[in-house]
Design an enzyme around this catalytic site. Structure first.
Site, short mmCIF file in Angstrom:
data_model
loop_
_atom_site.label_atom_id
_atom_site.label_comp_id
_atom_site.label_asym_id
_atom_site.label_seq_id
_atom_site.Cartn_x
_atom_site.Cartn_y
_atom_site.Cartn_z
NE ARG A 111 32.70 -2.34 82.22
CZ ARG A 111 32.23 -1.50 82.80
NH1 ARG A 111 30.93 -1.17 82.37
NH2 ARG A 111 32.57 -0.78 83.63
CB THR A 115 35.24 -3.92 73.46
OG1 THR A 115 35.21 -4.85 74.33
CG2 THR A 115 36.30 -4.12 72.66
CG ASP A 207 34.57 -2.08 90.37
OD1 ASP A 207 34.22 -3.16 91.05
OD2 ASP A 207 34.84 -2.15 89.18
CG ASP A 210 37.63 -2.67 92.63
OD1 ASP A 210 37.72 -3.88 92.59
OD2 ASP A 210 37.91 -2.01 91.68
#
Length: 216
Positions: A111, A115, A207, A210
């Site tokens: 990602r 944006t 996340d 992670d």
């Protein structure tokens, strides 16, 4: 009998008590990397049970140690699990525990932090993807951009019957994916409150990549 899933339009939320219990432990910031991986794998197995609920069966004659009988086996199209890298691999193993004969495809997306749009860097699918039922796996359905892009690529490759499976979904991600691919069923453990300004699900679990791989 207690319902173990709720259905709304094209979204199925798996509400089995074991799913809710394990998801709470998964969310907890004190859960270790090892624990997170184990819980993600266990949850993916339970989600796979729901995702494969409508697989077709055909009769087959077998002999038990006692007598002959008519049993049932899977028929029709074979399965392909498609993992959206990298975090999708964290729930792929549990799926394969349940359906070890399934083929596996990978679509690599990251990602863009500015944006929030997906950028593809890798794709490898079985040659006969058009003849297989596809279950796309990614722990989080946040903005929905990555999931939509991955399913675009799958459909371009010939896939027709596609289900998307995730641990958590945000309303924004559901809206995005449903608009882009209204024919794709979404199966998840929870629909959380919202996305924050950085595109993270709230309350979420952080996340997923992670936490699965011990990176930051």
């Amino acid at each position: 009998m207690t319902e173990t899933a709720t259905h709304t339009s094209n979204v199925v939320v798996v509400t089995h008590p074991l799913v809710r219990h394990k998801l709470t432990k998964l969310r907890d910031e004190t859960t270790s990397t090892t624990g997170f991986r184990r819980l993600a794998r266990e949850l993916s197995l339970l989600l796979c049970y729901e995702a494969t609920r409508d697989l077709r069966l055909e009769p087959v004659e077998i002999n038990t140690p006692i007598e002959q009988m008519t049993g049932e086996r899977l028929s029709g199209k074979k399965l392909c699990f498609v993992s959206i890298l990298r975090a999708g691999n964290g729930i792929l193993d549990g799926m394969l525990d349940l359906v070890p004969s399934a083929r596996v495809g990978h679509i690599g997306l990251f990602r863009d932090p500015e944006t929030l749009r997906p950028v593809e860097y890798y794709m490898k699918l079985p040659d006969d993807i058009g003849n297989r039922d596809c279950i796309v796996v990614d722990p989080m359905l946040a903005t929905g951009y990555s999931a939509s892009a991955a399913i675009d690529r799958l459909k371009n490759a010939g896939a027709e019957n596609i289900i998307f499976v995730c641990l958590l979904a945000a309303p924004e991600g559901i809206a995005c994916l449903s608009k882009a691919h209204p024919d794709v069923k979404i199966i998840t453990c929870s629909v959380d409150r919202e996305l924050d300004d950085h595109g993270y699900i709230r309350p979420g679990l952080g996340d997923a990549g992670d936490r699965l791989f011990g990176t930051k």
